[in-house]
Design a protein around this motif. Structure first.
Motif, PDB file in Angstrom:
ATOM      1  N   ALA A 105      62.946  64.316 -55.328  1.00  0.00           N
ATOM      2  CA  ALA A 105      62.374  64.308 -53.976  1.00  0.00           C
ATOM      3  C   ALA A 105      63.251  63.512 -53.018  1.00  0.00           C
ATOM      4  O   ALA A 105      63.508  63.948 -51.887  1.00  0.00           O
ATOM      5  N   TYR A 106      63.742  62.354 -53.460  1.00  0.00           N
ATOM      6  CA  TYR A 106      64.609  61.542 -52.604  1.00  0.00           C
ATOM      7  C   TYR A 106      65.966  62.213 -52.387  1.00  0.00           C
ATOM      8  O   TYR A 106      66.500  62.185 -51.282  1.00  0.00           O
ATOM      9  N   VAL A 107      66.527  62.802 -53.428  1.00  0.00           N
ATOM     10  CA  VAL A 107      67.822  63.485 -53.279  1.00  0.00           C
ATOM     11  C   VAL A 107      67.687  64.650 -52.309  1.00  0.00           C
ATOM     12  O   VAL A 107      68.522  64.827 -51.415  1.00  0.00           O
ATOM     13  N   GLN A 108      66.633  65.432 -52.453  1.00  0.00           N
ATOM     14  CA  GLN A 108      66.424  66.557 -51.542  1.00  0.00           C
ATOM     15  C   GLN A 108      66.252  66.075 -50.107  1.00  0.00           C
ATOM     16  O   GLN A 108      66.801  66.665 -49.181  1.00  0.00           O
ATOM     17  N   ALA A 109      65.509  64.989 -49.925  1.00  0.00           N
ATOM     18  CA  ALA A 109      65.318  64.448 -48.577  1.00  0.00           C
ATOM     19  C   ALA A 109      66.648  63.984 -47.988  1.00  0.00           C
ATOM     20  O   ALA A 109      66.925  64.217 -46.811  1.00  0.00           O
ATOM     21  N   ALA A 110      67.477  63.329 -48.803  1.00  0.00           N
ATOM     22  CA  ALA A 110      68.777  62.854 -48.323  1.00  0.00           C
ATOM     23  C   ALA A 110      69.688  64.023 -47.960  1.00  0.00           C
ATOM     24  O   ALA A 110      70.429  63.960 -46.979  1.00  0.00           O
ATOM     25  N   LEU A 111      69.636  65.098 -48.736  1.00  0.00           N
ATOM     26  CA  LEU A 111      70.488  66.258 -48.472  1.00  0.00           C
ATOM     27  C   LEU A 111      70.018  67.041 -47.244  1.00  0.00           C
ATOM     28  O   LEU A 111      70.824  67.701 -46.586  1.00  0.00           O
ATOM     29  N   GLN A 112      68.742  66.974 -46.928  1.00  0.00           N
ATOM     30  CA  GLN A 112      68.199  67.728 -45.798  1.00  0.00           C
ATOM     31  C   GLN A 112      68.426  67.031 -44.466  1.00  0.00           C
ATOM     32  O   GLN A 112      68.254  67.647 -43.413  1.00  0.00           O
ATOM     33  N   GLN A 113      68.797  65.765 -44.506  1.00  0.00           N
ATOM     34  CA  GLN A 113      68.998  64.997 -43.281  1.00  0.00           C
ATOM     35  C   GLN A 113      70.482  64.728 -43.071  1.00  0.00           C
ATOM     36  O   GLN A 113      71.253  64.735 -44.024  1.00  0.00           O
ATOM     37  N   SER A 114      70.856  64.455 -41.857  1.00  0.00           N
ATOM     38  CA  SER A 114      72.232  64.068 -41.585  1.00  0.00           C
ATOM     39  C   SER A 114      72.235  62.629 -41.102  1.00  0.00           C
ATOM     40  O   SER A 114      71.221  62.113 -40.641  1.00  0.00           O
ATOM     41  N   GLY A 115      73.351  61.997 -41.255  1.00  0.00           N
ATOM     42  CA  GLY A 115      73.480  60.630 -40.779  1.00  0.00           C
ATOM     43  C   GLY A 115      73.966  59.697 -41.860  1.00  0.00           C
ATOM     44  O   GLY A 115      73.831  59.956 -43.062  1.00  0.00           O
ATOM     45  N   ASP A 116      74.536  58.616 -41.403  1.00  0.00           N
ATOM     46  CA  ASP A 116      75.157  57.631 -42.279  1.00  0.00           C
ATOM     47  C   ASP A 116      74.166  57.035 -43.282  1.00  0.00           C
ATOM     48  O   ASP A 116      74.491  56.868 -44.452  1.00  0.00           O
ATOM     49  N   GLN A 117      72.955  56.723 -42.836  1.00  0.00           N
ATOM     50  CA  GLN A 117      71.964  56.115 -43.728  1.00  0.00           C
ATOM     51  C   GLN A 117      71.633  57.047 -44.891  1.00  0.00           C
ATOM     52  O   GLN A 117      71.512  56.612 -46.028  1.00  0.00           O
ATOM     53  N   TYR A 118      71.477  58.328 -44.598  1.00  0.00           N
ATOM     54  CA  TYR A 118      71.135  59.289 -45.651  1.00  0.00           C
ATOM     55  C   TYR A 118      72.315  59.517 -46.599  1.00  0.00           C
ATOM     56  O   TYR A 118      72.112  59.704 -47.796  1.00  0.00           O
ATOM     57  N   ASN A 119      73.538  59.480 -46.073  1.00  0.00           N
ATOM     58  CA  ASN A 119      74.716  59.609 -46.934  1.00  0.00           C
ATOM     59  C   ASN A 119      74.811  58.433 -47.901  1.00  0.00           C
ATOM     60  O   ASN A 119      75.092  58.614 -49.090  1.00  0.00           O
ATOM     61  N   LYS A 120      74.567  57.235 -47.403  1.00  0.00           N
ATOM     62  CA  LYS A 120      74.611  56.045 -48.254  1.00  0.00           C
ATOM     63  C   LYS A 120      73.460  56.057 -49.254  1.00  0.00           C
ATOM     64  O   LYS A 120      73.639  55.687 -50.421  1.00  0.00           O
ATOM     65  N   ALA A 121      72.295  56.480 -48.815  1.00  0.00           N
ATOM     66  CA  ALA A 121      71.155  56.584 -49.729  1.00  0.00           C
ATOM     67  C   ALA A 121      71.461  57.574 -50.848  1.00  0.00           C
ATOM     68  O   ALA A 121      71.158  57.311 -52.018  1.00  0.00           O
ATOM     69  N   LEU A 122      72.082  58.700 -50.503  1.00  0.00           N
ATOM     70  CA  LEU A 122      72.433  59.695 -51.513  1.00  0.00           C
ATOM     71  C   LEU A 122      73.409  59.109 -52.525  1.00  0.00           C
ATOM     72  O   LEU A 122      73.257  59.320 -53.738  1.00  0.00           O
ATOM     73  N   GLN A 123      74.381  58.361 -52.072  1.00  0.00           N
ATOM     74  CA  GLN A 123      75.337  57.733 -52.982  1.00  0.00           C
ATOM     75  C   GLN A 123      74.608  56.791 -53.951  1.00  0.00           C
ATOM     76  O   GLN A 123      74.861  56.819 -55.154  1.00  0.00           O
ATOM     77  N   ASP A 124      73.695  55.982 -53.430  1.00  0.00           N
ATOM     78  CA  ASP A 124      72.934  55.085 -54.296  1.00  0.00           C
ATOM     79  C   ASP A 124      72.012  55.856 -55.234  1.00  0.00           C
ATOM     80  O   ASP A 124      71.804  55.457 -56.383  1.00  0.00           O
ATOM     81  N   LEU A 125      71.456  56.953 -54.770  1.00  0.00           N
ATOM     82  CA  LEU A 125      70.603  57.772 -55.631  1.00  0.00           C
ATOM     83  C   LEU A 125      71.384  58.374 -56.787  1.00  0.00           C
ATOM     84  O   LEU A 125      70.893  58.416 -57.925  1.00  0.00           O
ATOM     85  N   ILE A 126      72.604  58.820 -56.533  1.00  0.00           N
ATOM     86  CA  ILE A 126      73.443  59.372 -57.604  1.00  0.00           C
ATOM     87  C   ILE A 126      73.745  58.281 -58.623  1.00  0.00           C
ATOM     88  O   ILE A 126      73.670  58.503 -59.844  1.00  0.00           O
ATOM     89  N   ASN A 127      74.056  57.080 -58.150  1.00  0.00           N
ATOM     90  CA  ASN A 127      74.276  55.968 -59.070  1.00  0.00           C
ATOM     91  C   ASN A 127      73.007  55.649 -59.858  1.00  0.00           C
ATOM     92  O   ASN A 127      73.064  55.340 -61.051  1.00  0.00           O
ATOM     93  N   HIS A 128      71.857  55.722 -59.209  1.00  0.00           N
ATOM     94  CA  HIS A 128      70.586  55.463 -59.886  1.00  0.00           C
ATOM     95  C   HIS A 128      70.343  56.492 -60.987  1.00  0.00           C
ATOM     96  O   HIS A 128      69.860  56.150 -62.078  1.00  0.00           O
ATOM     97  N   ILE A 129      70.670  57.741 -60.720  1.00  0.00           N
ATOM     98  CA  ILE A 129      70.546  58.785 -61.749  1.00  0.00           C
ATOM     99  C   ILE A 129      71.402  58.415 -62.956  1.00  0.00           C
ATOM    100  O   ILE A 129      70.964  58.545 -64.104  1.00  0.00           O
ATOM    101  N   GLY A 130      72.616  57.936 -62.713  1.00  0.00           N
ATOM    102  CA  GLY A 130      73.478  57.491 -63.810  1.00  0.00           C
ATOM    103  C   GLY A 130      72.816  56.401 -64.626  1.00  0.00           C
ATOM    104  O   GLY A 130      72.858  56.417 -65.868  1.00  0.00           O
ATOM    105  N   GLN A 131      72.187  55.431 -63.964  1.00  0.00           N
ATOM    106  CA  GLN A 131      71.477  54.368 -64.681  1.00  0.00           C
ATOM    107  C   GLN A 131      70.336  54.934 -65.515  1.00  0.00           C
ATOM    108  O   GLN A 131      70.151  54.529 -66.667  1.00  0.00           O
ATOM    109  N   LEU A 132      69.578  55.861 -64.945  1.00  0.00           N
ATOM    110  CA  LEU A 132      68.467  56.461 -65.684  1.00  0.00           C
ATOM    111  C   LEU A 132      68.950  57.224 -66.915  1.00  0.00           C
ATOM    112  O   LEU A 132      68.235  57.311 -67.915  1.00  0.00           O
ATOM    113  N   LEU A 133      70.166  57.743 -66.839  1.00  0.00           N
ATOM    114  CA  LEU A 133      70.743  58.460 -67.975  1.00  0.00           C
ATOM    115  C   LEU A 133      71.369  57.525 -69.007  1.00  0.00           C
ATOM    116  O   LEU A 133      71.852  57.975 -70.039  1.00  0.00           O
ATOM    117  N   GLY A 134      71.379  56.231 -68.704  1.00  0.00           N
ATOM    118  CA  GLY A 134      71.874  55.254 -69.662  1.00  0.00           C
ATOM    119  C   GLY A 134      73.285  54.756 -69.413  1.00  0.00           C
ATOM    120  O   GLY A 134      73.828  54.009 -70.224  1.00  0.00           O
TER     121      GLY A 134
END
Length: 87
Positions: free
Chosen positions: A45-74
């Motif tokens: 839900a957060y990744v989709q929201a970040a991809l649907q919006q434009s702007g620096d904040q959403y780009n940075k949030a997406l980067q952190d979300l991708i890193n968070h996915i990596g953490q969840l995967l171990g």
């Protein structure tokens, strides 16, 4: 669905940036993800929201979300800068 939508979360934590302060907006955002976002549906839900919006904040949030996915995967994740330093 996460309890707080991405727009509201980013408004609450403040301007996400490369600051290294322990209570920076980036740290607050990452801590929220670590504590509250633990299942695939919430991350999606957060990744989709970040991809649907434009702007620096959403780009940075997406980067952190991708890193968070990596953490969840171990994976061990080291958060870096949002943008490389100019040469």
């Amino acid at each position: 669905m996460p309890q707080i939508d991405l727009y509201t979360l980013l408004e609450l934590v403040g301007q996400v940036n490369d600051g290294a302060e322990p209570d920076s907006a980036s740290e607050r955002f990452r801590n929220y993800l670590q504590i509250n976002i633990q299942n695939a549906a919430d991350v999606r839900a957060y990744v989709q929201a970040a991809l649907q919006q434009s702007g620096d904040q959403y780009n940075k949030a997406l980067q952190d979300l991708i890193n968070h996915i990596g953490q969840l995967l171990g994976f061990e994740v080291v958060y870096g800068r949002y943008r490389p330093c100019p040469a």
